[in-house]
Design an enzyme around this catalytic site. Structure first.
Site, PDB file in Angstrom:
ATOM      1  CG  ASP A 143      -1.792   1.158   1.398  1.00 34.00           C
ATOM      2  OD1 ASP A 143      -1.619   2.148   0.648  1.00 34.00           O
ATOM      3  OD2 ASP A 143      -2.694   1.111   2.254  1.00 34.00           O
ATOM      4  N   GLY A 144       0.829   2.010  -1.064  1.00 40.45           N
ATOM      5  CA  GLY A 144       1.718   3.165  -1.205  1.00 40.45           C
ATOM      6  C   GLY A 144       1.479   4.243  -0.166  1.00 40.45           C
ATOM      7  CG  ASP A 164      -1.467   9.335 -10.322  1.00 45.56           C
ATOM      8  OD1 ASP A 164      -2.571   9.909 -10.339  1.00 45.56           O
ATOM      9  OD2 ASP A 164      -0.975   8.754 -11.309  1.00 45.56           O
TER      10      ASP A 164
HETATM   11  C1  LIG Z   1      -3.777   6.309 -11.560  1.00 47.88           C
HETATM   12  S1  LIG Z   1      -2.929   4.780 -11.519  1.00 47.88           S
HETATM   13  C2  LIG Z   1      -1.243   5.217 -11.430  1.00 47.88           C
HETATM   14  C3  LIG Z   1      -0.671   5.806 -12.678  1.00 47.88           C
HETATM   15  C4  LIG Z   1       0.790   6.148 -12.591  1.00 47.88           C
HETATM   16  N1  LIG Z   1       1.101   6.905 -11.384  1.00 47.88           N
HETATM   17  C5  LIG Z   1       1.209   6.952 -13.793  1.00 47.88           C
HETATM   18  O1  LIG Z   1       1.138   8.194 -13.727  1.00 47.88           O
HETATM   19  O2  LIG Z   1       1.630   6.365 -14.796  1.00 47.88           O
HETATM   20  C6  LIG Z   1      -3.227   4.214  -9.887  1.00 47.88           C
HETATM   21  C7  LIG Z   1      -2.583   2.862  -9.566  1.00 47.88           C
HETATM   22  O3  LIG Z   1      -2.632   2.661  -8.158  1.00 47.88           O
HETATM   23  C8  LIG Z   1      -2.823   1.276  -7.879  1.00 47.88           C
HETATM   24  N2  LIG Z   1      -3.314   1.245  -6.485  1.00 47.88           N
HETATM   25  C9  LIG Z   1      -4.558   1.433  -6.012  1.00 47.88           C
HETATM   26  N3  LIG Z   1      -4.552   1.527  -4.662  1.00 47.88           N
HETATM   27  C10 LIG Z   1      -3.250   1.409  -4.280  1.00 47.88           C
HETATM   28  C11 LIG Z   1      -2.568   1.475  -3.021  1.00 47.88           C
HETATM   29  N4  LIG Z   1      -3.264   1.695  -1.879  1.00 47.88           N
HETATM   30  N5  LIG Z   1      -1.234   1.348  -2.996  1.00 47.88           N
HETATM   31  C12 LIG Z   1      -0.521   1.136  -4.143  1.00 47.88           C
HETATM   32  N6  LIG Z   1      -1.107   1.065  -5.370  1.00 47.88           N
HETATM   33  C13 LIG Z   1      -2.449   1.205  -5.431  1.00 47.88           C
HETATM   34  C14 LIG Z   1      -3.781   0.834  -8.949  1.00 47.88           C
HETATM   35  O4  LIG Z   1      -3.703  -0.568  -9.141  1.00 47.88           O
HETATM   36  C15 LIG Z   1      -3.288   1.646 -10.158  1.00 47.88           C
HETATM   37  O5  LIG Z   1      -2.364   0.912 -10.904  1.00 47.88           O
END
Ligand SMILES: C[S@@+](CC[C@H](N)C(=O)[O-])C[C@H]1O[C@@H](n2cnc3c(N)ncnc32)[C@H](O)[C@@H]1O
Length: 284
Positions: A143-144, A164
């Site tokens: 979880d980021g 993001d």
């Molecule tokens: C909007 S996309 C990211 C796009 C990327 N930052 C870019 O600009 O190329 C959001 C991503 O976050 C992932 N995600 C969702 N919740 C998350 C979390 N709590 N921690 C890490 N990744 C997560 C999703 O699977 C998705 O791939």
């Protein structure tokens, strides 16, 4: 359950503004020799095949990056982004789109390092495979939001964080504010970039104000808010009409660079209705 897949949206107008800001910030970081750490809390899959089965469903990139590459008059501030996109489309035709971790990898130097977080199992696998064997890049299926405490502050005390999330869960709106707070409490000089959507939703409308209030209290070097609206909402009021990008501790050159870039981006990306843009900068 994670339903969101960034591959459906890769290279759309939201990616363009977010990635223009990201590349401009990293380019600025490269002005000094000292290494930096890039943290991507929601990294996605890295590189997207625009003719692939996901991106080709709605072809969102055609209304985004697809409108920029052949167009003249690009302002200098957009050059690092356009150069990075072109590097993945050497034949001239637009076939691949580099997401945020791949753009950061493109701009990093020997002393720099990437800390990438992605929860979706497929996207995590693809991202890990891309960077396998590169000791400067760590990819975690964690979880980021929660991981920020493990990566800040960096030893060199130079960092750029991109937050993001997909905002598919309503909780993301509150978690983004908490994550910005945590990042700045741990590292008050760190550059933190937050993307937030323009949607007909109360939480979305309130988010930029909440982010700016958090940055105003905790960021040593103030904040910047870039806004780009390119489309009208659909008949029911749904749909992404544009983006907000909030930057805590922005480089001192960023406001001027974006004031130069946004009119060209708005002209290039505007779809229908009112196309508006603005850059607000609050220095301490
Ligand atoms: C909007 S996309 C990211 C796009 C990327 N930052 C870019 O600009 O190329 C959001 C991503 O976050 C992932 N995600 C969702 N919740 C998350 C979390 N709590 N921690 C890490 N990744 C997560 C999703 O699977 C998705 O791939």
């Amino acid at each position: 359950m994670l339903a969101y897949r960034h591959a459906f949206h890769a290279g759309n107008h939201a990616d363009v503004i977010k990635h223009v800001v990201l590349c401009a910030v990293l380019e600025h970081m490269n002005d000094k020799d000292k290494g930096w750490r890039y943290v991507d809390t929601h990294a996605g899959a890295g590189l997207y095949a625009l003719r692939g089965k996901h991106a080709s469903v709605k072809r969102e990139y055609a209304q985004g990056v697809g409108r920029l590459l052949g167009r003249g008059g690009a302002p200098l501030a957009v050059a690092p982004y356009l150069d990075a996109v072109r590097a993945f489309n050497a034949g001239g035709a637009l076939e691949h789109y580099p997401g945020s971790p791949v753009l950061a990898r493109q701009l990093m130097r020997a002393p720099d390092e990437l800390r990438l977080f992605e929860l979706h199992p497929t996207d995590h696998r693809v991202l890990s495979a891309r960077f396998r064997g590169d000791p400067r890049v760590q990819v975690s299926a964690a979880d980021g939001f929660a991981a920020l405490r493990s990566v800040l502050p960096p030893p060199t005390r130079r960092a750029v964080v991109l937050i993001d999330p997909p905002y598919e869960l309503k909780a993301d709106y509150a978690r983004v504010v908490a994550a910005l707070r945590e990042a700045l409490e741990r590292f008050a000089e760190g550059i933190v970039i937050v993307w937030s959507p323009q949607l007909a939703l109360l939480q979305a409308a309130e988010l930029p104000r909440r982010l700016k209030a958090t940055a105003a209290t905790l960021a040593r070097k103030g904040w910047l808010h870039a806004r780009l609206n390119v489309a009208r909402a659909g008949a029911q009021g749904y749909g992404l009409t544009g983006s907000h990008v909030i930057v805590a501790n922005p480089p001192h050159t960023l406001a001027a660079a974006l004031r130069q870039a946004l009119p060209w981006l708005a002209q290039s990306l505007g779809q229908e209705g009112e196309v508006t843009h603005a850059v607000e900068h609050c220095a301490p």
